[in-house]
Design an enzyme around this catalytic site. Sequence first.
Site, PDB file in Angstrom:
ATOM      1  N   LYS A 177      43.971   8.611 -25.626  1.00 43.04           N
ATOM      2  CA  LYS A 177      44.263   7.706 -26.098  1.00 43.04           C
ATOM      3  C   LYS A 177      44.162   7.180 -26.256  1.00 43.04           C
ATOM      4  O   LYS A 177      43.111   7.225 -26.981  1.00 43.04           O
ATOM      5  CB  LYS A 177      43.753   7.435 -23.807  1.00 43.04           C
ATOM      6  N   ASP A 210      43.053  12.780 -21.265  1.00 47.98           N
ATOM      7  CA  ASP A 210      41.906  12.191 -20.456  1.00 47.98           C
ATOM      8  C   ASP A 210      40.966  12.730 -20.069  1.00 47.98           C
ATOM      9  O   ASP A 210      40.817  14.094 -19.128  1.00 47.98           O
ATOM     10  CB  ASP A 210      43.257  11.609 -19.315  1.00 47.98           C
ATOM     11  N   HIS A 211      39.691  12.545 -20.549  1.00 46.67           N
ATOM     12  CA  HIS A 211      38.449  13.568 -20.647  1.00 46.67           C
ATOM     13  C   HIS A 211      38.077  13.160 -19.043  1.00 46.67           C
ATOM     14  O   HIS A 211      37.719  14.119 -18.702  1.00 46.67           O
ATOM     15  CB  HIS A 211      37.676  12.989 -21.317  1.00 46.67           C
ATOM     16  N   GLU A 263      29.375   0.784 -16.630  1.00 48.30           N
ATOM     17  CA  GLU A 263      28.674   0.991 -17.430  1.00 48.30           C
ATOM     18  C   GLU A 263      27.556   0.803 -18.426  1.00 48.30           C
ATOM     19  O   GLU A 263      27.997  -0.347 -17.830  1.00 48.30           O
ATOM     20  CB  GLU A 263      29.331   1.526 -19.436  1.00 48.30           C
ATOM     21  N   HIS A 312      41.263   6.037 -16.375  1.00 47.95           N
ATOM     22  CA  HIS A 312      40.265   6.931 -16.130  1.00 47.95           C
ATOM     23  C   HIS A 312      40.993   6.696 -14.274  1.00 47.95           C
ATOM     24  O   HIS A 312      40.655   7.250 -13.502  1.00 47.95           O
ATOM     25  CB  HIS A 312      38.892   6.646 -16.047  1.00 47.95           C
TER      26      HIS A 312
HETATM   27  C1  BG6 Z   1      36.779   6.194 -22.882  1.00 49.23           C
HETATM   28  C2  BG6 Z   1      36.971   4.568 -22.929  1.00 49.23           C
HETATM   29  O1  BG6 Z   1      37.963   6.694 -22.258  1.00 49.23           O
HETATM   30  O2  BG6 Z   1      36.169   5.697 -21.721  1.00 49.23           O
HETATM   31  C3  BG6 Z   1      34.862   4.146 -23.419  1.00 49.23           C
HETATM   32  O3  BG6 Z   1      37.679   4.245 -23.815  1.00 49.23           O
HETATM   33  C4  BG6 Z   1      34.719   4.296 -22.006  1.00 49.23           C
HETATM   34  O4  BG6 Z   1      35.146   2.667 -23.812  1.00 49.23           O
HETATM   35  C5  BG6 Z   1      34.449   6.204 -21.892  1.00 49.23           C
HETATM   36  O5  BG6 Z   1      32.739   4.109 -23.294  1.00 49.23           O
HETATM   37  C6  BG6 Z   1      33.974   6.743 -21.074  1.00 49.23           C
HETATM   38  O6  BG6 Z   1      33.509   7.391 -20.755  1.00 49.23           O
HETATM   39  P1  BG6 Z   1      32.671   8.162 -19.378  1.00 49.23           P
HETATM   40  O7  BG6 Z   1      32.541   9.376 -19.758  1.00 49.23           O
HETATM   41  O8  BG6 Z   1      31.528   8.110 -20.963  1.00 49.23           O
HETATM   42  O9  BG6 Z   1      32.502   8.111 -18.722  1.00 49.23           O
END
Ligand code: BG6
Length: 496
Positions: free
Chosen positions: A155, A184-185, A223, A247
């Site tokens: 993404k 989309d992880h 975050e 997400h």
């Molecule tokens: C990413 C964003 O897709 O997800 C980042 O581009 C963000 O900005 C990150 O920090 C957050 O991922 P996770 O898994 O740490 O919640």
Amino acid sequence: MTGVANLKPFTFIIFGGTGDLAVRKLIPALYNLYIENKLNVPFSVIGISRKQMSHQQYADFFIDGIKKYSRNKYEEDVYKKMGSSFYYISGDLQKDETYEQLKNILNEVEGKEKNRLFYLATTPVFFPVVVENLTKHGILHKGTVEPWHRVIIEKPFGSDLASARKLNHRLEQLIDDSQMYRIDHYLGKEAVQNFIVLRFANGIFEPLWNNKHIDHIQITVSETVGVGNRGKYYEQAGATKDMLQNHIVQLLSLIAMEPPVNFDAQSISAEKVKVIRAIRLFPGSNIVRGQYKGYTSEKDVDPGSKVETFVAAKLEIHNWRWAGVPIYVRTGKYLKEKTTGVVIQFNKPPHILYKHENIEPNRLVISIDPRTGFDIQFNIKEPTRGDVRIREVRMNFCHECEFGANTPEAYERLLLDAMIGDPTLFTSWEEIQYSWMLAEKMLQQYDKCPPLYNRGSWGPEEADKLITQDGRRWYYANIRRNNANPCGNGCIQKSE
Ligand code: BG6
């Protein structure tokens, strides 16, 4: 051996091979799969990037990252073995010679089976350029015949609806949709995969899962970090495109979708698409943006930037099941806590017998990060004599207590799925397309400068008003939770 049965020998080719994603996520994920014997077939890794380095230096380049980001301890002999099949090309992605070099290395390292997994971890403008060149040089073929060739696309998929459509159209001319793994992880996170099981492997939730019994839904993705050195990317994105469009919409679609007819990629995606198409901004005041103080002094950020580092919105799903249920979502950088969670708040009882008591509504709290688990909150009587005193308690399932702390990371699951050809946890083009439509409706309202908020806060005050004006409150700001000890507070006992 715990290796995956239908895994075939393959080559993993990373464009953006020395980038942040490769260092923090991709190679540590590969290392975890390797050390846990899940990759029980021969494989090679080829990294492509601009930096100059040898094959050996490329393997060594990841050692610190593995030490820092891998959930399994770095073991030198194991990594040495894995790193011996690392190769590196320093090249320009627009030049033919880079792809000729890639072809030469592939000829050298591949055996009979020429299965290839390409990972596009570059800046998005190179996505079509790389795929065009790979097909032009005969490195990537169109179609699902063996040997398999698959492309994982990071993404953001486009920067708006028009650019996403253009990108998809171009890619579809070059390869089949079934070869595209749009990542989309969040879909690879353990708790997110568990949404579907929680809903459809249990009988108690589904009868209540609708606008007759649910007061509202909240999704928080907060975050504690800022944009770091990603200012250039973030200036084009902001919180809405970076987190909400993908997400948060994905989380919501899994929470709200109808039961799929089957547990396969197509059936699940079909239901998710129906939800995403039906998401609307709730009428009235429905979006709050914010920017953390000091954002405009970050590296590569415009000193007059209007980009939001925080966004909260009040949404609704226009369908039979959800009409009228407010869905409050918010995400931001430099907030008070790192938390990803979904709260389903149920209606209060229709008639309250205990008038002198302040009765909390029942909630199902789905914690995704950093804690993983589910809590059901309900009211009980305190063991006092005389007046009935009512108190809220929780029954909780804590993933770590039940299964141990070493849960596979999202990228491990998703890489392995792409290697075996299972697209269930990847996003379809339709999902992305409708998510962009929603994001664009929001972006159209973004003309003013977002209000500033203090680092370490829960965002601008207006975000609180968005929910308190409805007589509700953000769960993750106001309620003391027992996060310190994940097994405290009524953990369900391990079964024998
Ligand atoms: C990413 C964003 O897709 O997800 C980042 O581009 C963000 O900005 C990150 O920090 C957050 O991922 P996770 O898994 O740490 O919640």
